[in-house]
Design an enzyme around this catalytic site. Structure first.
Site, PDB file in Angstrom:
ATOM      1  N   GLU A 125       4.921 -20.907  22.164  1.00  0.00           N
ATOM      2  CA  GLU A 125       3.636 -20.756  22.856  1.00  0.00           C
ATOM      3  C   GLU A 125       2.590 -20.290  21.850  1.00  0.00           C
ATOM      4  OE1 GLU A 125       3.814 -16.804  25.166  1.00  0.00           O
ATOM      5  OE2 GLU A 125       5.813 -17.131  24.368  1.00  0.00           O
ATOM      6  N   LYS A 127      -0.056 -18.213  19.732  1.00  0.00           N
ATOM      7  CA  LYS A 127      -0.264 -16.788  19.454  1.00  0.00           C
ATOM      8  C   LYS A 127      -1.753 -16.531  19.633  1.00  0.00           C
ATOM      9  CE  LYS A 127       0.823 -13.154  16.175  1.00  0.00           C
ATOM     10  NZ  LYS A 127      -0.464 -12.493  16.040  1.00  0.00           N
ATOM     11  N   ASP A 129      -5.270 -14.742  19.609  1.00  0.00           N
ATOM     12  CA  ASP A 129      -5.904 -13.773  18.722  1.00  0.00           C
ATOM     13  C   ASP A 129      -6.740 -12.807  19.561  1.00  0.00           C
ATOM     14  OD1 ASP A 129      -6.564 -12.528  16.419  1.00  0.00           O
ATOM     15  OD2 ASP A 129      -7.925 -14.083  15.689  1.00  0.00           O
ATOM     16  N   TYR A 236       2.704 -12.663  28.692  1.00  0.00           N
ATOM     17  CA  TYR A 236       3.743 -13.370  27.938  1.00  0.00           C
ATOM     18  C   TYR A 236       5.046 -12.591  27.714  1.00  0.00           C
ATOM     19  CZ  TYR A 236       1.345 -10.911  24.089  1.00  0.00           C
ATOM     20  OH  TYR A 236       0.749  -9.969  23.288  1.00  0.00           O
ATOM     21  N   LYS A 324       2.574 -18.835  11.634  1.00  0.00           N
ATOM     22  CA  LYS A 324       1.124 -18.770  11.474  1.00  0.00           C
ATOM     23  C   LYS A 324       0.541 -20.109  11.026  1.00  0.00           C
ATOM     24  CE  LYS A 324      -0.551 -15.024  12.044  1.00  0.00           C
ATOM     25  NZ  LYS A 324      -0.587 -13.791  11.290  1.00  0.00           N
ATOM     26  N   CYS A 429      -5.887   4.499 -17.194  1.00  0.00           N
ATOM     27  CA  CYS A 429      -6.285   4.839 -15.824  1.00  0.00           C
ATOM     28  C   CYS A 429      -7.797   5.042 -15.767  1.00  0.00           C
ATOM     29  CB  CYS A 429      -5.569   6.101 -15.358  1.00  0.00           C
ATOM     30  SG  CYS A 429      -6.136   6.653 -13.741  1.00  0.00           S
ATOM     31  N   CYS A 432      -8.168   9.163 -14.487  1.00  0.00           N
ATOM     32  CA  CYS A 432      -7.760  10.314 -15.301  1.00  0.00           C
ATOM     33  C   CYS A 432      -7.657   9.959 -16.781  1.00  0.00           C
ATOM     34  CB  CYS A 432      -6.443  10.896 -14.799  1.00  0.00           C
ATOM     35  SG  CYS A 432      -5.000   9.886 -15.217  1.00  0.00           S
ATOM     36  N   CYS A 447      -0.504   4.051 -14.107  1.00  0.00           N
ATOM     37  CA  CYS A 447      -1.094   5.222 -14.761  1.00  0.00           C
ATOM     38  C   CYS A 447       0.014   6.242 -14.991  1.00  0.00           C
ATOM     39  CB  CYS A 447      -2.181   5.794 -13.853  1.00  0.00           C
ATOM     40  SG  CYS A 447      -2.559   7.524 -14.159  1.00  0.00           S
ATOM     41  N   CYS A 453      -3.248  13.177 -12.321  1.00  0.00           N
ATOM     42  CA  CYS A 453      -4.214  12.135 -11.966  1.00  0.00           C
ATOM     43  C   CYS A 453      -4.779  12.392 -10.570  1.00  0.00           C
ATOM     44  CB  CYS A 453      -3.570  10.762 -12.029  1.00  0.00           C
ATOM     45  SG  CYS A 453      -4.714   9.453 -11.558  1.00  0.00           S
TER      46      CYS A 453
HETATM   47  S1  IVH Z   1       5.258 -11.561  22.004  1.00  0.00           S
HETATM   48  C1  IVH Z   1       8.025  -7.886  20.777  1.00  0.00           C
HETATM   49  N1  IVH Z   1       3.622 -13.581  22.410  1.00  0.00           N
HETATM   50  O1  IVH Z   1       0.879 -10.776  18.415  1.00  0.00           O
HETATM   51  C2  IVH Z   1       6.863  -8.762  20.527  1.00  0.00           C
HETATM   52  N2  IVH Z   1       2.824 -11.737  21.139  1.00  0.00           N
HETATM   53  O2  IVH Z   1       1.985  -9.922  15.842  1.00  0.00           O
HETATM   54  C3  IVH Z   1       6.150  -9.130  21.771  1.00  0.00           C
HETATM   55  N3  IVH Z   1       0.484 -11.966  20.426  1.00  0.00           N
HETATM   56  O3  IVH Z   1       1.318  -7.424  19.224  1.00  0.00           O
HETATM   57  C4  IVH Z   1       4.959  -9.946  21.496  1.00  0.00           C
HETATM   58  N4  IVH Z   1       0.121 -13.918  21.362  1.00  0.00           N
HETATM   59  O4  IVH Z   1      -0.532  -8.711  20.431  1.00  0.00           O
HETATM   60  C5  IVH Z   1       3.786 -12.375  21.845  1.00  0.00           C
HETATM   61  N5  IVH Z   1       2.285 -15.400  22.896  1.00  0.00           N
HETATM   62  C6  IVH Z   1       2.441 -14.209  22.324  1.00  0.00           C
HETATM   63  C7  IVH Z   1       1.392 -13.588  21.619  1.00  0.00           C
HETATM   64  C8  IVH Z   1       1.625 -12.343  21.026  1.00  0.00           C
HETATM   65  C9  IVH Z   1      -0.402 -12.941  20.651  1.00  0.00           C
HETATM   66  C10 IVH Z   1       0.218 -10.740  19.637  1.00  0.00           C
HETATM   67  C11 IVH Z   1       0.633  -9.466  20.295  1.00  0.00           C
HETATM   68  C12 IVH Z   1       1.546  -8.790  19.313  1.00  0.00           C
HETATM   69  C13 IVH Z   1       1.181  -9.479  18.042  1.00  0.00           C
HETATM   70  C14 IVH Z   1       2.336  -9.453  17.078  1.00  0.00           C
END
Ligand code: IVH
Length: 719
Positions: A125, A127, A129, A236, A324, A429, A432, A447, A453
């Protein structure tokens, strides 16, 4: 209001003008930080501050107690209470390539032992933002909404969440009694653009990107402001549940929908790596058309029972990963290169750039990693960027991926000024002035100033108070710098212990000074002291991590804390530890050394760094002073008592058939046992599979109990 020019200004005028500026700047500070609604541009704001400073320079005797030039940072958003999450809100590991995804899927199969290919289903699914949020329902009524915070405790934003239409305030009768729904709060791109249009029309400052705007909107103290911004929510995952109402992640998501939550329509259940990658590519193509920002695709093991078996590493689950999208890039000019000194003395070159927006965020600094990186030489001596070096004045390509520090990935040679010269990395450094050394096999110059330092000392204190160490709120970067360089000896913080003696070193008059000079204000000074006093008792792992011993990260600190249980046991043992003598064949060091290196994940290098730290008299001095103020708490085993293996030291050896080696370790961990790598007098139990050799023999020789894998499952009650 017309402004008086400097040459016409009498001392009296100047005093009045400073008063006016102090009020005006305080007003705009409040608009900007407190209300998230600035009225003037950054440039106009800076002009006010510059005017204030110029007058103060002419009339230093007139500098006001509440002068804007004396303020440090912004006032932290006060007013939200803290919520401790019933189950920690963790982050996700990242995958950046198809290969990483293959490794992830492989690791799931390996961890779970022998399962046929393609038998494990995953969900995929987008991710989102945004910001993660945990919604807690009791008796099917929404009782708390909390931000993630540090994963353990977050902010109570319930009043604001009640203004979000997409979040149901009650659940249907079929839902369990206690339900925690987790998901992402976000602002749609279209709502963001509309909001900015409105801001611009009203002559107000516009916002940078939907994520920050959503964050700002959620953290409003006045729920009316939150209500006026359109925030949305995708569900989610689940947190605590009084009963699990579904067997799978996908089943859970379907339930969320039935309960009235929005779930992401691009969620799919898939079984092969190929299908997963295909869906990732599909979402990537859709990305630009979506009305919300996404930065990757999240894969989760679908079966909740398998999720439980896989469990967690220190910060992220083993059953999920975020794949990502490629990083975003932009070109700009490299204006200069500064050298930063880290707490262990590492010298890191930092690029100062002409500000540039990369994927919605303004970037002014980027890391250049190390000297070789600038020269175009890779870690193994191979050419980087086909050997192109990076020079001041170059047009460079800046890349930003997720939350990581932006980096310079390449230069545009055709744009290079004809008079440019290669960058010379000084082996000294910058703070220092001690000479720097580069150890064999390392890319970084370091350093050698060590304890003399100042840059390192400041960084050590910053590390000490940081979130995952002592987590002292109110001691940010600027405050640490201030206290470190304070002239008054009763205000100085030079070592961690000084933080804890600060309050008692204060006379009333000094306190006043701090309240005013520091712009802390009486309330914030009190808050700072409260924050400090709250840490007089601290988890052993945080204490150890805070010391900043080289190579001792959070994970090692946790393992050491678990391994020794108490600070006394640890310190005594480490002081007694002797590493094996070099060149003496068969020398394994003394027993204390063995005890240290028997801890899972603590190898020669980490152990040496710890022993060395404890052999430095100055460190002991600093530690003793700290221990006079602070008590590290004994580390409790994480599992409910009554586990038959709690506190036992276990060695797994030979081949295991029902579980992988990693799962065995994780299981022992779950039941409060310690896993050791080798058999010694301290071992309580050996779990031996077929093919066990020398460790089994040693156990028999020492008369230690030996069982097989089946007996292990019976013992912990999972047979
Ligand atoms: S699952 C145990 N599903 O990504 C982990 N996270 O980098 C449960 N996020 O803190 C998270 N979309 O804020 C999950 N479809 C998705 C997500 C998601 C965004 C975020 C979430 C999490 C962060 C982790």
């Amino acid at each position: 209001m017309s402004e008086i020019s400097f040459d016409q200004m009498s001392e009296q005028d100047a005093a009045l003008e400073l008063e006016r500026l102090a009020k005006l700047i305080a007003y705009h500070d409040e608009r900007y930080h407190g209300k998230d609604q600035p009225e003037i541009s950054d440039a106009d704001y800076d002009a006010l501050k510059r005017r204030n400073e110029a007058i103060e320079k002419l009339y230093p005797q007139l500098i006001r107690a509440d002068s804007p030039s004396r303020k440090i940072g912004s006032v932290p958003a006060a007013g939200f209470t803290q919520v401790t999450h019933a189950r920690a809100m963790l982050s996700l590991d990242n995958a950046f390539s198809d290969e990483d995804v293959g490794d992830f899927v492989g690791s799931v199969y390996r961890f779970l032992g022998r399962l046929p290919d393609n038998s494990i289903a995953f969900t995929a699914e987008p991710k989102i933002d945004g910001l993660s949020l945990s919604l807690r329902y009791e008796g099917r009524k929404l009782v708390t909404a909390a931000t993630r915070g540090d994963g353990t405790t977050g902010e109570n934003v319930t009043a604001n969440i009640l203004t979000i239409k997409e979040i149901p305030q009650t659940l249907p009768a079929s839902a369990p009694d206690i339900v925690e729904v987790r998901g992402e709060v976000y602002m749609a791109k279209s709502d963001f653009l509309a909001l900015n249009e409105q801001m611009a029309a009203e002559g107000k400052q516009t916002y940078v990107n939907p994520r920050n705007t959503a964050a700002g909107s959620l953290r409003q103290l006045d729920p009316k402001v939150t209500a006026s911004r359109k925030l949305r929510f995708f569900a989610y995952a689940c947190g605590e549940m009084s009963v699990m109402p579904a067997q799978t992640q996908s089943g859970m998501v379907t339930l969320f929908q039935e309960w009235g939550f929005c779930t992401n329509p691009l969620t799919k259940r898939l079984t092969s790596i190929e299908a997963i990658i295909a869906h990732y590519n599909h979402i990537g193509l859709e990305r630009a058309q979506l009305d919300y920002d996404i930065d990757g695709v999240v894969y989760k093991v679908d079966d909740l029972k398998l999720q439980e078996r896989l469990g967690f590493r220190s910060r992220s689950p083993r059953w999920a990963i975020a794949h990502k999208f490629p990083a975003e890039q932009a070109t700009t000019i490299l204006r200069g290169i500064d050298i930063q000194v880290g707490r262990t003395g590492v010298l890191t070159p930092v690029a100062r750039l002409t500000p540039i927006t990369v994927g919605g965020v303004v970037v002014t600094n980027a890391t250049l990693h190390n000297e070789d990186y600038i020269k175009g030489i890779g870690q193994k001596g191979e050419p980087l960027r086909e050997g192109r070096d990076i020079r001041i004045g170059d047009t460079v390509i800046v890349q930003r991926a997720g939350d990581v520090i932006p980096q310079i990935v390449d230069v545009v040679l055709s744009e290079r000024p004809s008079d440019s010269v290669p960058f010379e990395f000084e082996h000294q450094c910058p703070v220092c002035k001690s000479h720097a050394v580069r150890e064999e096999g390392e890319a970084a110059w370091r350093c050698t100033g060590g304890l003399i330092c100042e840059a390192q000392a400041v960084e050590r204190i910053r590390h000490f108070v940081s979130r995952n160490a002592f987590d002292i709120e109110g001691l940010g970067e600027k405050q640490v710098e201030f206290f470190f360089h304070a002239e008054d000896k009763n205000l100085k913080i030079r070592t961690p212990a000084d933080i804890f003696t600060l309050e008692k070193r204060q006379s009333q008059s000094l306190l006043k000074k701090l309240e005013h000079i520091e712009g802390f204000g009486a309330v914030s000074v009190k808050k700072l002291y409260a924050a400090i006093n709250e840490r007089r008792e601290i988890a052993l792992s945080r204490f150890l991590f805070g010391l900043g011993i080289r190579h001792v990260g959070e994970v090692s600190a946790k393992r050491i804390a678990r391994g020794y249980g108490s600070y006394q046991a640890f310190a005594e043992s480490v002081k007694a530890a002797q590493a094996p003598r070099e060149g003496v064949k068969g020398d394994k060091g003394n027993e204390a050394w063995q005890e240290l290196t028997n801890i899972e994940g603590i190898g020669q290098i980490v152990a040496e760094a710890i022993v060395e730290f404890y052999h430095e008299p100055h460190n002991i001095e600093v530690l003793d002073a700290l221990l006079a103020e602070v008590t590290p708490l004994d580390e409790a085993a994480p599992v409910a008592s009554g586990s038959p293996v709690e506190g036992k030291v276990i060695v797994f050896t030979g081949s295991l058939e029902k579980m992988s080696r990693d799962e065995a370790k994780a299981m022992a961990d779950r039941y409060g046992a310690k896993v050791a790598g080798s058999v010694s007098k301290k071992t309580d139990l050996v779990v031996a599979g077929p093919g066990a050799g020398s460790k089994l023999a040693k156990a028999q020789e020492l008369g230690i109990e030996v069982i097989d894998e089946d007996a292990w499952f019976v013992l912990v009650g999972e047979a």
